[in-house]
Enzyme design. Structure first.
Site, PDB file in Angstrom:
ATOM      1  N   GLN A 310      -5.745  -9.965   2.661  1.00 38.93           N
ATOM      2  CA  GLN A 310      -6.139 -11.080   1.789  1.00 38.93           C
ATOM      3  C   GLN A 310      -6.243 -12.393   2.571  1.00 38.93           C
ATOM      4  O   GLN A 310      -5.254 -12.850   3.154  1.00 38.93           O
ATOM      5  CB  GLN A 310      -5.148 -11.255   0.642  1.00 38.93           C
ATOM      6  N   GLN A 332     -11.660  -9.559   3.000  1.00 37.41           N
ATOM      7  CA  GLN A 332     -11.006  -9.280   1.722  1.00 37.41           C
ATOM      8  C   GLN A 332     -10.691 -10.592   1.020  1.00 37.41           C
ATOM      9  O   GLN A 332     -10.147 -11.523   1.622  1.00 37.41           O
ATOM     10  CB  GLN A 332      -9.719  -8.486   1.942  1.00 37.41           C
ATOM     11  N   ASP A 333     -11.068 -10.670  -0.283  1.00 38.98           N
ATOM     12  CA  ASP A 333     -10.765 -11.841  -1.121  1.00 38.98           C
ATOM     13  C   ASP A 333     -11.474 -13.111  -0.643  1.00 38.98           C
ATOM     14  O   ASP A 333     -10.874 -14.184  -0.568  1.00 38.98           O
ATOM     15  CB  ASP A 333      -9.250 -12.094  -1.173  1.00 38.98           C
ATOM     16  N   ASP A 354     -12.754  -6.401  -2.616  1.00 37.57           N
ATOM     17  CA  ASP A 354     -12.464  -7.329  -3.722  1.00 37.57           C
ATOM     18  C   ASP A 354     -12.911  -8.752  -3.388  1.00 37.57           C
ATOM     19  O   ASP A 354     -12.220  -9.720  -3.703  1.00 37.57           O
ATOM     20  CB  ASP A 354     -10.958  -7.341  -4.037  1.00 37.57           C
ATOM     21  N   ARG A 422     -13.668  -3.003  -9.088  1.00 37.41           N
ATOM     22  CA  ARG A 422     -12.537  -2.219  -9.584  1.00 37.41           C
ATOM     23  C   ARG A 422     -11.634  -3.147 -10.396  1.00 37.41           C
ATOM     24  O   ARG A 422     -11.619  -4.366 -10.188  1.00 37.41           O
ATOM     25  CB  ARG A 422     -11.771  -1.563  -8.441  1.00 37.41           C
ATOM     26  N   TRP A 424      -8.748  -5.098 -11.209  1.00 40.93           N
ATOM     27  CA  TRP A 424      -7.525  -5.695 -10.678  1.00 40.93           C
ATOM     28  C   TRP A 424      -6.483  -5.883 -11.792  1.00 40.93           C
ATOM     29  O   TRP A 424      -5.304  -5.694 -11.582  1.00 40.93           O
ATOM     30  CB  TRP A 424      -7.880  -7.039 -10.025  1.00 40.93           C
TER      31      TRP A 424
END
Length: 515
Positions: A310, A332-333, A354, A422, A424
């Site tokens: 993250q 990621q993020d 994500d 997806r 969370w």
């Protein structure tokens, strides 16, 4: 504490609400037994009984505020790990914001509006973010705040639905919209500022010394001193260059506009990440909490890389904010659409896992979404929307955009699976509408988070997408997945989902209100 505050605050509000609104049917939420969490409600409001939604609504909100203030006044004892200390710092900031949003909701002259539903939704997001920060430790004191906030939102939504059915209340507007048709922060000059903003800047930042400041941080500090209590539009022009800084725009710094020289010309970059001890919330290279934020022609980047997990490039909790012709680069993020109402137009978003996430009511329109090469053990998931309550007016709408592989993934595309998203959180809500989906999208479309978690409660929708990845015949069979009709898709447009017609037009930005 609640009873003392009620005498000064709630009772006048109750009288006002009774004057403004007629008594509503008892089928609406007017008692604890009708709330999502009646036990929590009864423990704080044991003797409250109102025969109007407006009266019960105010007392319910006040109970949540009382609990939030108790959280702020609680002093943790004993030693904490550095991660717990960071999480607690996030909690203090977020809970203070929750108190502020509950206050705004209480004194709002436009009860049960898009505004109040947004503020209460954001308050729930604040509390969930606080708890998520402590997911690996039992240190955080247990409270009923999340349940009381959920109760308040349920009452507010009930009130809103009822008012929409009453004569004279069917066209309620945003509280922040004045009679001239635009929010008070959108001044008549905003259109001109966006068209020729570099020549209208209040402050100029330049790496080569040609501006008044060499760093963005120094310009922000100066803007705070210059503006003092003013909330008028303030423009900071950041000339071409790479600025290695972590920027936080505080809640008090409303109506800032940042303008650069173009994507990949003006670059704001950092590398904070959770592996190095930061929380996801605090890892952002650029974070904005102030309402009315506008950014144009900038790149926001986090260079931590996929191995650091993250690592946020841009985080926004700015209500009625616009990002135009900006780029967001990470793994990621990448883009944290944290809370409230946000609009992204003609932006580029890069990432792996994500990488568009959060719990705002956000619309991305005419954007390019580039999926990058992840680590060998990873799958790509474009979205991870974080709606935690079925009554929140939040979700992610991707409209008239394009999803494709970035150059580093394209050569090895068949080695990695890529999904639209997806869940969370339990009520995750994401739609893709009239968007070109390239052949990197797995035929199933969507990925589970963990087993059957959220598969019945999420809302994932697709409408008239195109490209090799848009075929829906092999999509997941979850009850929460929908191939949407035109009428259902229309609910997620700029005009309907974020009331964009009330606050975007005067900026002069191009946008499509409907499908």
């Amino acid at each position: 504490m609640l009873s003392a505050i009620m005498e000064k605050t709630i009772l006048p509000l109750l009288l006002l609400s009774l004057l403004l609104f007629p008594a509503l049917s008892l089928c609406d939420i007017t008692s604890c037994s009708q709330t999502p969490y009646p036990e929590a409600c009864n423990s704080f409001l044991p003797t409250v009984s109102q025969d109007t939604v407006s009266g019960f609504r105010n007392v319910a909100i006040m109970a949540a505020m009382d609990q939030a203030q108790a959280t702020l006044s609680w002093c943790p004892r004993g030693s904490m790990s550095s991660r717990a200390q960071a999480a607690w710092a996030d909690c203090l900031e977020l809970t203070e914001d929750t108190v502020s949003k509950l206050n705004k909701t209480l004194v709002s002259s436009n009860l049960a509006s898009s505004d109040t539903l947004t503020w209460l939704s954001a308050a729930i997001t604040n509390d969930d973010t606080c708890r998520t920060g402590f997911s690996e430790t039992p240190w955080l004191k247990s409270t009923d705040l999340s349940k009381l906030l959920s109760n308040s939102l349920a009452v507010e939504k009930s009130f809103a639905a009822r008012l929409d059915g009453l004569s004279g209340h069917t066209n309620r507007k945003l509280l922040s919209v004045q009679s001239r048709g635009f929010p008070e922060w959108v001044v008549a000059g905003d259109r001109r500022l966006l068209q020729a903003s570099t020549g209208k800047a209040n402050l100029v930042v330049a790496k080569d010394g040609s501006g008044g400041f060499a760093t963005i941080s120094a310009a922000i500090t100066a803007s705070e001193k210059q503006r003092k209590t003013s909330t008028s539009r303030f423009v900071i022009y950041v000339k071409e260059g790479t600025y290695k800084e972590n920027i936080e725009i505080k809640k008090s710094m409303k109506n800032l506009m940042f303008v650069g020289d173009g994507i990949d010309k003006t670059i704001i970059t950092g590398s904070r990440n959770v592996q190095d001890g930061s929380t996801t919330f605090r890892s952002a290279t650029f974070a904005v909490a102030a309402d009315g934020f506008i950014a144009k022609d900038l790149t926001f980047e986090n260079t931590a890389g996929p191995q650091k997990h993250q690592a946020v490039a841009f985080r926004s909790g700015s209500d009625l904010s616009v990002l135009y012709r900006c780029s967001f680069k990470g793994y990621q993020d990448t883009l944290y659409t944290y809370s409230q109402r946000q609009f992204y137009r003609e932006c580029d978003i890069y990432g792996t896992v994500d990488f568009i996430f959060g719990n705002a009511a956000a619309v991305l329109q005419n954007c390019n979404i580039y999926v990058r090469k992840p680590m060998s053990s990873q799958k790509n998931t474009i979205t991870a929307q974080g709606r935690t309550d079925p009554n929140q007016n939040t979700g992610l709408s991707i409209h008239d955009s394009k999803v494709s592989a970035s150059s580093d993934l394209k050569a090895v595309q068949n080695s990695f699976k890529t999904y639209l998203g997806r869940p969370w959180k339990e009520y995750s809500r994401t739609v893709f509408m009239k968007t070109a989906l390239d052949n990197l999208i797995d035929p199933s479309g969507w990925l589970q988070w963990s087993g059957n978690f959220a598969l019945r409660t999420l809302y994932y929708g697709e409408y008239m997408n195109s490209g090799a990845g848009a075929v829906t015949k092999s999509r997941v069979k979850w009850s929460g997945f929908h191939v949407m009709s035109a009428s259902e898709a229309a609910k997620f447009t700029v005009g309907s989902f974020i009331s964009g017609g009330s606050w975007i037009p005067n900026t002069g930005l191009p946008y499509t209100s409907g499908l």
